[in-house]
Design an enzyme around this catalytic site. Structure first.
Site, PDB file in Angstrom:
ATOM      1  N   GLY A 113      40.865  45.167  40.825  1.00  0.00           N
ATOM      2  CA  GLY A 113      39.661  45.226  41.642  1.00  0.00           C
ATOM      3  C   GLY A 113      38.972  43.881  41.633  1.00  0.00           C
ATOM      4  O   GLY A 113      38.800  43.285  40.572  1.00  0.00           O
ATOM      5  N   HIS A 114      38.634  43.367  42.810  1.00  0.00           N
ATOM      6  CA  HIS A 114      37.874  42.128  42.846  1.00  0.00           C
ATOM      7  C   HIS A 114      36.861  42.203  43.972  1.00  0.00           C
ATOM      8  O   HIS A 114      37.062  42.896  44.964  1.00  0.00           O
ATOM      9  CB  HIS A 114      38.796  40.912  43.031  1.00  0.00           C
ATOM     10  N   LYS A 126      38.391  36.251  37.735  1.00  0.00           N
ATOM     11  CA  LYS A 126      39.305  35.553  38.641  1.00  0.00           C
ATOM     12  C   LYS A 126      38.759  35.545  40.062  1.00  0.00           C
ATOM     13  O   LYS A 126      38.981  34.613  40.824  1.00  0.00           O
ATOM     14  CB  LYS A 126      40.685  36.221  38.634  1.00  0.00           C
TER      15      LYS A 126
END
Length: 477
Positions: free
Chosen positions: A50-51, A25
Site C-alpha cells: 500500500g502506498h 518508499k
C-alpha cells in the site's frame, strides 16, 4: 552533495526497503516519479502493498498502480511488471479512482506475463494464512501467497491467458484437486473475470521488450519496490516472509532488468526506530514477545489505542486526526517501560498498516540488519522518520547481538538465532523538531553523530534524510 550531483549520469533508480517494509518508499517513489522519471515500474508483489499517491491534492492509497501514474498526462509510462501478481477487481477499482479524479492512464502498460490472483487464491489465503495466532504468518489475506505458489508449481494463470477462453478453462480445471476444499466452476469464474479482462486488454504488452526499448532510447527509469528485504522469499526471515523477492535483484528481475543495470539503488531505512507487521522475530522490538502477541490480537487499531490512553482525537473525512505531539504521547515515548514506549512511538509516528490497518510492531533501528541489507541492496541509504522522535529524551541504535554469552555482529535469518539474541545498544541524546531543517549540517549534533556511527558500522552511505512527509521536507547530503 546536492540532488543534481546524486543524479548525475543516472538512467535507472530503484527505491527499495532495507527492513520489513513500511519505511516510506512512497514519498521517494512519488518524488522521483514527478521530478525525474520517464518510466515508473513495479516488479514484485500485488495488492498486499500500500502506498499513498497525491492526485489533485487528495491522498489516494493504491495497492497495485505505481506512483508515477499521476504523471501520465505528461507522457510518463507506468508498468505493472512480469513479476507481479494482479487482482483484476482491485486493479479495476484503482482505475475507477483515477477516472473519478480525471487522471489519465493512456500510457499504462500491463505485463502479459504477470500472474493473476484468482478467487480461489483469496479464499484459501483468508482461511489458512491470515491469522497471526499460534505462530501464524499473518498474511494480508489477499491471495498473494497461493498465486505465487501456483506460479512456481507451473499451474498459474497469467494475464495472457485471459484472452483465450479455452486455454483459461483448461488451466482452471487442472487446479480443482489442488483446491479441493472449494467448489470451482470454471465458466462462472471466467464470466466473472471477463469484464475486467476486456477493460485492461488495451494496456497489455510484452513489458520486458518495452522496458528494453526504453533503456535503449535512454529514458529515465524508476523502479518502485514493494515490501522490504527482510520480507523477501530469498533473503528475509523465512518463513515469516512474503512470496516474492523484494530485494534489488527481484525488483529488477520483475520488470525484465538485471540488478547490475540499476545505477542508483536507494535502500530506505526507518531511523532511529523501525517497524514490522505480522508475525516473526524482531530482535530490537519494544516489549519483545509481549508486543508481538499484542499486535497479533484484534482491538488494537489506531482508534483503540488512542481511546485506551485517553488521547484526544476526532474523525475527519473518515480519517483519524490527533496531535502526534500530545503530552501523553510524549510521556509514553519517554516511558521506562519498553512496551508502553513502543506504543507511544507507534502513535507519534502513525505506524498502522496502509493495507491492513494493523498496528506495526516497533523497535530501535537494528544496525546488524542494516549491514546485511547493504550487502544485498547496495550502500546508498535514505533515512526516514527521524522527525517522528522529536521530543524523545534519548534514542538508541543496535550495534550487535549477545548470543550464547558472546557478542556477534553478523546477521542470520535463522529464527532460532533471532529469537534468542539480546541487542547491544548505543544511546544518543534526543532532539526536538527537525522538520524545517534543509541542510545536513543543521541537523542536531546527536542525530548527525548517530548517522555517522551507523554508516561506519554498516558500510553504507546516507545520501538523503527525510525530515517529514512532504516532498520538500528532505535533506540531501
Amino acid at each position: 552533495m546536492g540532488l543534481d550531483d546524486l543524479l548525475k549520469g543516472v538512467q535507472t533508480i530503484a527505491v527499495i526497503c532495507n527492513q520489513w517494509g513500511d519505511t516510506g518508499k512512497g514519498k521517494f517513489s512519488d518524488y522521483f516519479a514527478s521530478q525525474w522519471a520517464d518510466v515508473t515500474a513495479r516488479g514484485t508483489g500485488g495488492n498486499n502493498a500500500g502506498h499513498t499517491v497525491v492526485v489533485n491534492r487528495k491522498e489516494k492509497i493504491f495497492h497495485l498502480i505505481p506512483a508515477g501514474i499521476s504523471n501520465d498526462s505528461n507522457g510518463q509510462f507506468t508498468i505493472l511488471g512480469n513479476g507481479m501478481v494482479i487482482d483484476l477487481p482491485v486493479l479495476s477499482h484503482e482505475l475507477d479512482e483515477l477516472d473519478s479524479e480525471e487522471i489519465t492512464y493512456n500510457n499504462l502498460l500491463i505485463s502479459k506475463d504477470a500472474s493473476i490472483i484468482m478467487p480461489y487464491h483469496v479464499n484459501r489465503d483468508k482461511v489458512k494464512h491470515q491469522s497471526q495466532k499460534d505462530g501464524g504468518i499473518g498474511s494480508t489475506g489477499r491471495g498473494i501467497g497461493p498465486s505465487y505458489t501456483d506460479k512456481v508449481a507451473r499451474r498459474g494463470i497469467i494475464i495472457e491467458d485471459l484472452f483465450d477462453r479455452d486455454r483459461l478453462s483448461r488451466k482452471i480445471e487442472k487446479v480443482r484437486e489442488v483446491y479441493s476444499e472449494q467448489t470451482i466452476n470454471a465458466d462462472e469464474i471466467i464470466d466473472s473475470l471477463m469484464p475486467f479482462a476486456n477493460r485492461i486488454k488495451p494496456f497489455v504488452r510484452d513489458t520486458v521488450s518495452e522496458m528494453h526499448r526504453f533503456m535503449r532510447e535512454g529514458k529515465k527509469v524508476l523502479l518502485e519496490g514493494a515490501q522490504g528485504l527482510l520480507l523477501s522469499i530469498e533473503h528475509g526471515t523465512y518463513p515469516y516472509v512474503t512470496s516474492s523477492d523484494c530485494s534489488l535483484n527481484g525488483t529488477a528481475s520483475g520488470v525484465g532488468l538485471s540488478a547490475k543495470m540499476i545505477d542508483l539503488p536507494l535502500g530506505i531505512v526507518k531511523f532511529p526506530f523501525m517497524t514490522r507487521v505480522g508475525a516473526g522475530p524482531f530482535p530490537t522490538e519494544f516489549g519483545g514477545r509481549s508486543s508481538e502477541s499484542y499486535c497479533a490480537e484484534e482491538g488494537h487499531t489506531n482508534s483503540d489505542e488512542l481511546k485506551h490512553y485517553g488521547i484526544t482525537h476526532r474523525i475527519v473525512n473518515g480519517k483519524i486526526r490527533y496531535d502526534r505531539n500530545d503530552p501523553k504521547i510524549i510521556e509514553m515515548i519517554n516511558s521506562g517501560d519498553e512496551f508502553t514506549q513502543g506504543i507511544g512511538i507507534r502513535l507519534t509516528a502513525g505506524e498502522y498498516g496502509a493495507t491492513t490497518g494493523r498496528p506495526r510492531r516497533t523497535g530501535w533501528t537494528d544496525g546488524v540488519v542494516a549491514r546485511y541489507a547493504v550487502g544485498i541492496n547496495g550502500p546508498l541509504l535514505v533515512l526516514t522518520k527521524p522527525d517522528s522522535l522529536a521530543g524523545a529524551k534519548e534514542f538508541k541504535l543496535g550495534y550487535g547481538y549477545k548470543f550464547e554469552g558472546r557478542v556477534v555482529d553478523a546477521f542470520s535469518k535463522s529464527e532460532g538465532f533471532l529469537r534468542n539474541v539480546t541487542p547491544q545498544y548505543q544511546s544518543y541524546e534526543g532532539y526536538g523538531d527537525i522538520s524545517k531543517v534543509r541542510h545536513y549540517d543543521n541537523l542536531p549534533s546527536s542525530l548527525r553523530q548517530a548517522i555517522e556511527d551507523f554508516e561506519s558500522f554498516t558500510g553504507g552511505r546516507v545520501a538523503i534524510v527525510s525530515v517529514g512527509a512532504d516532498r520538500e521536507e528532505t535533506v540531501v547530503r
